[in-house]
Structures are given as C-alpha cells and as structure tokens.
Design a protein around this motif. Sequence first.
Motif, mmCIF file in Angstrom:
data_model
loop_
_atom_site.group_PDB
_atom_site.id
_atom_site.type_symbol
_atom_site.label_atom_id
_atom_site.label_comp_id
_atom_site.label_asym_id
_atom_site.label_seq_id
_atom_site.Cartn_x
_atom_site.Cartn_y
_atom_site.Cartn_z
ATOM 1 N N ASN A 62 0.845 -1.198 0.000
ATOM 2 C CA ASN A 62 0.000 0.000 0.000
ATOM 3 C C ASN A 62 0.886 1.256 0.000
ATOM 4 O O ASN A 62 1.684 1.460 0.918
ATOM 5 C CB ASN A 62 -0.875 -0.065 1.257
ATOM 6 N N ARG A 63 0.731 2.095 -1.006
ATOM 7 C CA ARG A 63 1.587 3.279 -1.122
ATOM 8 C C ARG A 63 1.455 4.190 0.100
ATOM 9 O O ARG A 63 2.442 4.801 0.530
ATOM 10 C CB ARG A 63 1.256 4.055 -2.403
ATOM 11 N N ALA A 64 0.250 4.289 0.646
ATOM 12 C CA ALA A 64 0.044 5.165 1.816
ATOM 13 C C ALA A 64 0.891 4.681 3.005
ATOM 14 O O ALA A 64 1.492 5.483 3.724
ATOM 15 C CB ALA A 64 -1.434 5.207 2.190
ATOM 16 N N PHE A 65 0.952 3.361 3.199
ATOM 17 C CA PHE A 65 1.778 2.822 4.295
ATOM 18 C C PHE A 65 3.263 3.076 4.031
ATOM 19 O O PHE A 65 4.041 3.382 4.928
ATOM 20 C CB PHE A 65 1.542 1.312 4.471
ATOM 21 N N PHE A 66 3.634 2.924 2.764
ATOM 22 C CA PHE A 66 5.025 3.165 2.377
ATOM 23 C C PHE A 66 5.399 4.624 2.659
ATOM 24 O O PHE A 66 6.465 4.910 3.208
ATOM 25 C CB PHE A 66 5.173 2.845 0.882
ATOM 26 N N GLU A 67 4.494 5.550 2.319
ATOM 27 C CA GLU A 67 4.761 6.984 2.551
ATOM 28 C C GLU A 67 4.926 7.234 4.043
ATOM 29 O O GLU A 67 5.857 7.904 4.486
ATOM 30 C CB GLU A 67 3.628 7.832 1.959
ATOM 31 N N LYS A 68 4.018 6.622 4.824
ATOM 32 C CA LYS A 68 4.063 6.840 6.264
ATOM 33 C C LYS A 68 5.330 6.232 6.888
ATOM 34 O O LYS A 68 5.846 6.730 7.904
ATOM 35 C CB LYS A 68 2.807 6.241 6.921
ATOM 36 N N SER A 69 5.854 5.205 6.274
ATOM 37 C CA SER A 69 7.032 4.520 6.849
ATOM 38 C C SER A 69 8.268 5.426 6.869
ATOM 39 O O SER A 69 9.213 5.174 7.611
ATOM 40 C CB SER A 69 7.350 3.254 6.046
ATOM 41 N N TYR A 71 10.263 5.764 4.280
ATOM 42 C CA TYR A 71 11.302 5.172 3.428
ATOM 43 C C TYR A 71 11.930 6.201 2.491
ATOM 44 O O TYR A 71 13.138 6.190 2.271
ATOM 45 C CB TYR A 71 10.708 4.010 2.612
ATOM 46 N N MET A 72 11.091 7.123 1.968
ATOM 47 C CA MET A 72 11.611 8.121 1.013
ATOM 48 C C MET A 72 12.543 9.128 1.683
ATOM 49 O O MET A 72 13.335 9.773 1.004
ATOM 50 C CB MET A 72 10.465 8.845 0.297
ATOM 51 N N LYS A 73 12.439 9.259 3.005
ATOM 52 C CA LYS A 73 13.380 10.134 3.712
ATOM 53 C C LYS A 73 14.752 9.476 3.775
ATOM 54 O O LYS A 73 15.767 10.132 3.585
ATOM 55 C CB LYS A 73 12.886 10.366 5.149
ATOM 56 N N SER A 74 14.762 8.204 4.029
ATOM 57 C CA SER A 74 16.039 7.526 4.291
ATOM 58 C C SER A 74 16.660 6.884 3.056
ATOM 59 O O SER A 74 17.876 6.860 2.920
ATOM 60 C CB SER A 74 15.832 6.438 5.349
ATOM 61 N N GLN A 77 16.845 6.505 -3.010
ATOM 62 C CA GLN A 77 17.605 5.953 -4.150
ATOM 63 C C GLN A 77 17.240 4.491 -4.416
ATOM 64 O O GLN A 77 17.523 3.977 -5.494
ATOM 65 C CB GLN A 77 19.121 6.100 -3.887
ATOM 66 N N LEU A 78 16.631 3.823 -3.438
ATOM 67 C CA LEU A 78 16.363 2.389 -3.578
ATOM 68 C C LEU A 78 14.916 2.079 -3.937
ATOM 69 O O LEU A 78 14.594 0.967 -4.355
ATOM 70 C CB LEU A 78 16.708 1.660 -2.257
ATOM 71 N N ALA A 79 14.037 3.057 -3.759
ATOM 72 C CA ALA A 79 12.595 2.784 -3.860
ATOM 73 C C ALA A 79 12.149 2.520 -5.294
ATOM 74 O O ALA A 79 12.709 3.059 -6.247
ATOM 75 C CB ALA A 79 11.822 3.967 -3.292
#
Length: 303
Positions: A62-69, A71-74, A77-79
């Motif tokens: 779920n993209r919303a969960f991914f955003e909340k995690s 991941y894009m802050k840390s 480059q891998l996403a």
Amino acid sequence: MDMQTSFLDRLFDAGLLIDTGVDGLYGRSGRFEDVIVAFERLIDRFGGADGAEAMRFPPGMNRAFFEKSGYMKSFPQLAGTVHSFCGNELDHMSLLKCMEVGEEDWTKDQKATDIVLTPAACYPLYPTVAKRGPVPAKGALYDLQSYCFRHEPSQDPARQQLFRMREYVCMGTETHVTDFRQSWMDRGVAMMKEVGLEVAIDVANDPFFGRAGKMLANNQRDQNLKFELLIPITSVAKPTACMSFNYHQDAFGTKWGLAMEDGSVAHTACVGFGLERIALALFHTHGLDVADWPESVRKTLWG
Ligand code: ATP
Ligand code: ZN
C-alpha cells in the motif's frame, strides 16, 4: 573481468541464474530454487517451535503505508514505485505514437498507482498489526517472506534488484525483542555452520541517503542497532551480508502506534535472511553442482 562478473557469468553458464538483460534482475532455475526451498526448511527447523504467526504479502505494498514509513526520507535511491497508464483513447494513441517514434520517453505520462514495490518483507506488517489493537504482554512474533525491490543495479550476483527476504519480526518489551535478536544471531551462526559456511558477525548500518544519512548511519552503528552475518561470496576481504539483525527500539512502535497491553509503546526487532545471497554463498563455497556438495551439507538440507 572482475571477480563479480565472472561469478555471475559462471552462474549463467551453469544455468543456475537466467539472464534477462537487466543487471540485478534474474530468472532462477529449478536447481537454484531447490536450494532456497531446502534452506527455508532449515530456517523452519530452527524457528518453527517459536510459534510465529506466518503471513505472506505480495511484493507490492500500500503506497500510503510506504509513505508513512518514511522510506523516502532515508532510502529514496532504492525505492520502486508502480505506475500505470490512466488516460483515454486519445492519450492511448499518442502513447503508441511516442513508443513507435522512440524519441520521447513514453513513461512520462504514466501515473502513480496505489502500489509501491515492497522494500523489505516486514514493511507491510507494522500497519497490519497496529490495526489489530494492543500487542499481548508476552510479545508477538511473525514469520514473513517476500520478494523485495531495491533499485541498486549491479553485476554482483549478490546484489539484485528483486530478491527474497525471509524475516522473523518480534514485538514486545525491550528485553523481549533484544533477547529475540540475540537468539537469532546465535542460531544464524549455528545454521550456517551446519551447511558448511564460514561466517562472521559484525555491526552494520543501513545505506541512508545523502549527507544527513551519514549521521543516521553513524548513530545506528554507535548504538549497535544493526548486525550482519557476513559470508564470503565474491570477495573474502569484503564478505556479503546474508542475514541482518535489526533492533528498531520503539521507533516503529511510535510511528505505527503499536501499544502494549499496559499502554507502553512496543519495541520491535527483525531478523532477515537474504535467501538468494545464502544460496549464492552455498554455490560459491561448495561448487555449482549440488551433487558435489559435502555429504553433511546435503544431509542437512535434503535429509
Ligand atoms: P547491504 O548492506 O548489502 O546493501 P542491507 O543492509 O541493505 O544490505 P537489509 O536491509 O538488512 O540489507 O536486508 C536484509 C537482508 O536482505 C540482507 O542481510 C541481505 O541478505 C538481503 N539483501 C539486501 N539487499 C539485497 C540485494 N540487493 N540483493 C540480494 N539480497 C539483498
Ligand atoms: Zn525488517
């Protein structure tokens, strides 16, 4: 030709991995998969009696969960995100024209869907458990396995873009989850010994992005939050992380609202097996033909 390329070529030549034309994206032969299946049985032998709840999520989340995690802050480059065509017939015509001419990027009008590629097997778990209510006082344990995506193209066969991670995730008090992590470090060493692999355990850090990421990485190391079990695959001097042992303190508990029955925030830890890396370590150490592997290793894996 460097060592890494030549091991990859040998794997292709032996038909163990199948070239797709993209670095880090490979097909697997039946013989390669047999090793992974056998090793997962060994994981079950070590961990099965703990009574973890098994869950299997597909390799998209779920993209919303991914955003909340975060991941894009840390790790931006891998996403990997999943985009689709969402236009009308006219848009479709111009898309086809664009592909035919090949001058413009036909993907530029693709729209983000609600799905992103799973970056680590445990990511879909935290919001799932949070929805259920408090974590029992005795703690909770989950067994996960998923293909994971990381955009890190490489000719090192041990660094793939789509690979499988088997994970155990523990939630509970600090003592409970750090004991869990320690017990899997001991088990990891014992398991690898049974299959004839030489290992070392060392403190590690995640590949945090950018200059701010350096600080996060140092912090993670200083606090011993991540350990890796290393096995030589393409280099003896720089052995490859085949398992990782991560203590998140109460960071995920706070982020996802994972509460214990007494209202305190749950601590979490996860232990991940890099299944392809372990198979590659076995092929590298014992040879590309499993029939030639030491009898004791074959017995451990296939009985
Ligand atoms: P590395 O430092 O090698 O990039 P990592 O710290 O990013 O690894 P984790 O996020 O801890 O790895 O992932 C858990 C396990 O998944 C790793 O210990 C490893 O065995 C496996 N793994 C991670 N990235 C890859 C990859 N690109 N290809 C194959 N296996 C991987
Ligand atoms: Zn994890």
